[in-house]
Design a protein around this motif. Structure first.
Motif, PDB file in Angstrom:
ATOM      1  N   PHE A  40       0.859  -1.182   0.000  1.00  9.34           N
ATOM      2  CA  PHE A  40       0.000   0.000   0.000  1.00  9.34           C
ATOM      3  C   PHE A  40       0.898   1.236   0.000  1.00  9.34           C
ATOM      4  O   PHE A  40       1.780   1.375   0.848  1.00  9.34           O
ATOM      5  CB  PHE A  40      -0.918   0.023   1.223  1.00  9.34           C
ATOM      6  N   ARG A  76      -6.204  -1.351   6.828  1.00 10.06           N
ATOM      7  CA  ARG A  76      -5.501  -1.629   5.581  1.00 10.06           C
ATOM      8  C   ARG A  76      -4.098  -1.003   5.607  1.00 10.06           C
ATOM      9  O   ARG A  76      -3.123  -1.621   5.189  1.00 10.06           O
ATOM     10  CB  ARG A  76      -6.285  -1.079   4.388  1.00 10.06           C
ATOM     11  N   ALA A  80      -0.695  -3.377   6.241  1.00  8.81           N
ATOM     12  CA  ALA A  80      -0.280  -3.676   4.865  1.00  8.81           C
ATOM     13  C   ALA A  80       1.009  -4.508   4.886  1.00  8.81           C
ATOM     14  O   ALA A  80       1.909  -4.237   5.683  1.00  8.81           O
ATOM     15  CB  ALA A  80      -0.051  -2.384   4.093  1.00  8.81           C
TER      16      ALA A  80
END
Length: 418
Positions: free
Chosen positions: A108, A137, A141
């Motif tokens: 990410f 998230r 990541a």
């Protein structure tokens, strides 16, 4: 396959189908990665020695490139890429991300100010993604790339969110790439983690070159350029013997300081007695030697610091404050003429106390004498172990005309000084 072969009776996609599978998976990874247009930035189109014309900076970049390639092959711990704007930090970070994507690994990538904006927006009921989903998230990541850390608006909420993300990844030792201009501008909790050698490796791509002259205040550049030791008159205007002696002593000390700035030099005296002229002469002498100088008129400096708290400010408070605080040579003009508010006194104390403890070269002109200066500041300005205090007893140059026996010279326009 012949009967008995390990692949006999196993369904295998043809090459065309496999390519479609790979393409679809890469597309999903790219969408998850959040790289967007930065998908074009790779190691192949990166200048191998960076953009700087300085050979030392080129060596730094080349070493950083090798470290980045090694990290891309085997992401482990944290990689911190530091350097001034335009040195190639984002390209190098994106190249790491794109290399991992091509290998089929999820990651990410996000610019820190954008991340904080997305987190704020995620609180809205109409958001496509919930706050918790986005936060998790980023926090977990497999590889996180945080671009432009330190460029965000410095609010308690922003600092807390960043600390939660980085502290979690620090404790879990999750692979992380961070790009930043200067670690010294960060919240202390973040800076400690980014500089921990047990997990983080710092690559400085370029040494930032300090601008030779930085100025804050209402004094024009032309005004300051004209103020040199050659144009300073130690006789003063209508100065008595005591005043002329004090001008000569101050001039001698200013010249000595200008040759090799060390510790503090403080000029006291009434408005127009020549304090600013001597301070500017020191600055001009240092500039001719190619040394950086920061010149600030104190009331104007405080006026510049106040708006930097605004999110619309083009320069962050921490960035400007750090420049003033850490400048190799700082000249503060007209101390004591600022509005005496608790906030103003605290900012001046933080600047001068830092420079006092670090023994950074500083020139200070005080309008009047030390009786009107706040106690904590006055005690540092008078410390004989650090500070050389020069009191100028000459009257205001600007309000007087030098007497002359020559009638022609007496008709000449008087020379004006500050």
């Amino acid at each position: 396959m012949p009967f008995g072969h390990p692949d006999f009776d196993r369904l295998v996609p043809c090459q065309c189908t496999q390519r479609e599978f790979d393409k679809e998976r890469l597309s999903r990874l790219e969408k998850y990665s959040n790289l967007g247009p930065l998908i074009r930035l790779t190691f192949d189109n990166l200048l191998p020695r960076g953009r700087s014309s300085d050979p030392q900076n080129q060596e730094r970049f080349a070493r950083s490139l090798q470290v980045a390639k090694g990290f891309a092959e085997n992401p482990k711990g944290w990689l911190v890429l530091s350097g001034p704007s335009g040195c190639g930090k984002t390209h190098l970070a994106a190249a790491i991300a794109n290399y991992r994507l091509q290998k089929g690994h999820p990651l990410f990538f996000v610019t820190v100010p954008d991340l904080l904006d997305h987190l704020r927006t995620a609180f809205s009921p109409s958001s496509d993604v919930t706050y918790d989903e986005l936060f998790e998230r980023v926090r977990n990541a497999p590889l996180l790339v945080l671009d432009d850390l330190g460029r965000q608006s410095s609010t308690p909420w922003a600092e807390e969110k960043l600390f939660q993300i980085l502290n979690h990844r620090f404790n879990a030792e999750l692979p992380t790439v961070v790009t930043i201009n200067d670690i010294r501008n960060l919240d202390e909790r973040l800076a400690v983690r980014l500089q921990n050698p047990a997990i983080a490796q710092i690559c400085e791509l370029e040494k930032a070159l300090l601008p030779l002259f930085q100025q804050i205040g209402g004094l024009s550049t032309q005004f300051l350029e004209d103020k040199t030791f050659e144009t300073f008159d130690t006789r003063g205007m209508n100065a008595d013997a005591r005043g002329r002696d004090s001008l000569q002593t101050a001039f001698t000390e200013a010249r000595r300081f200008a040759e090799s700035p060390k510790d503090w030099l403080v000029f006291l005296g009434v408005h127009g007695c020549g304090k600013t002229h001597l301070a500017a002469a020191i600055a001009n002498h240092q500039l001719r030697m190619g040394k950086p100088v920061f010149f600030a008129v104190v009331p104007d400096l405080l006026d510049h610091l106040r708006p930097t708290f605004s999110p619309e400010s083009k320069v962050t408070y921490d960035e400007l404050f750090e420049k003033v605080k850490t400048s190799p040579l700082l000249i503060l003009d007209d101390l004591g003429t600022e509005s005496s508010t608790p906030w103003a006194q605290e900012k001046l104390y933080q600047i001068l106390n830092y420079r006092y403890n670090s023994r950074l070269s500083t020139v200070i002109t005080v309008a009047g004498f030390l009786e009107g200066i706040e106690g904590r500041l006055a005690s540092r300005l008078q410390d004989p172990k650090l500070s050389n205090v020069m009191t100028i007893f000459a009257p205001d140059y600007r309000s007087q005309v030098r007497p002359s026996d020559d009638s022609k010279s007496s008709r000449q326009k008087p020379r004006r000084w500050r």
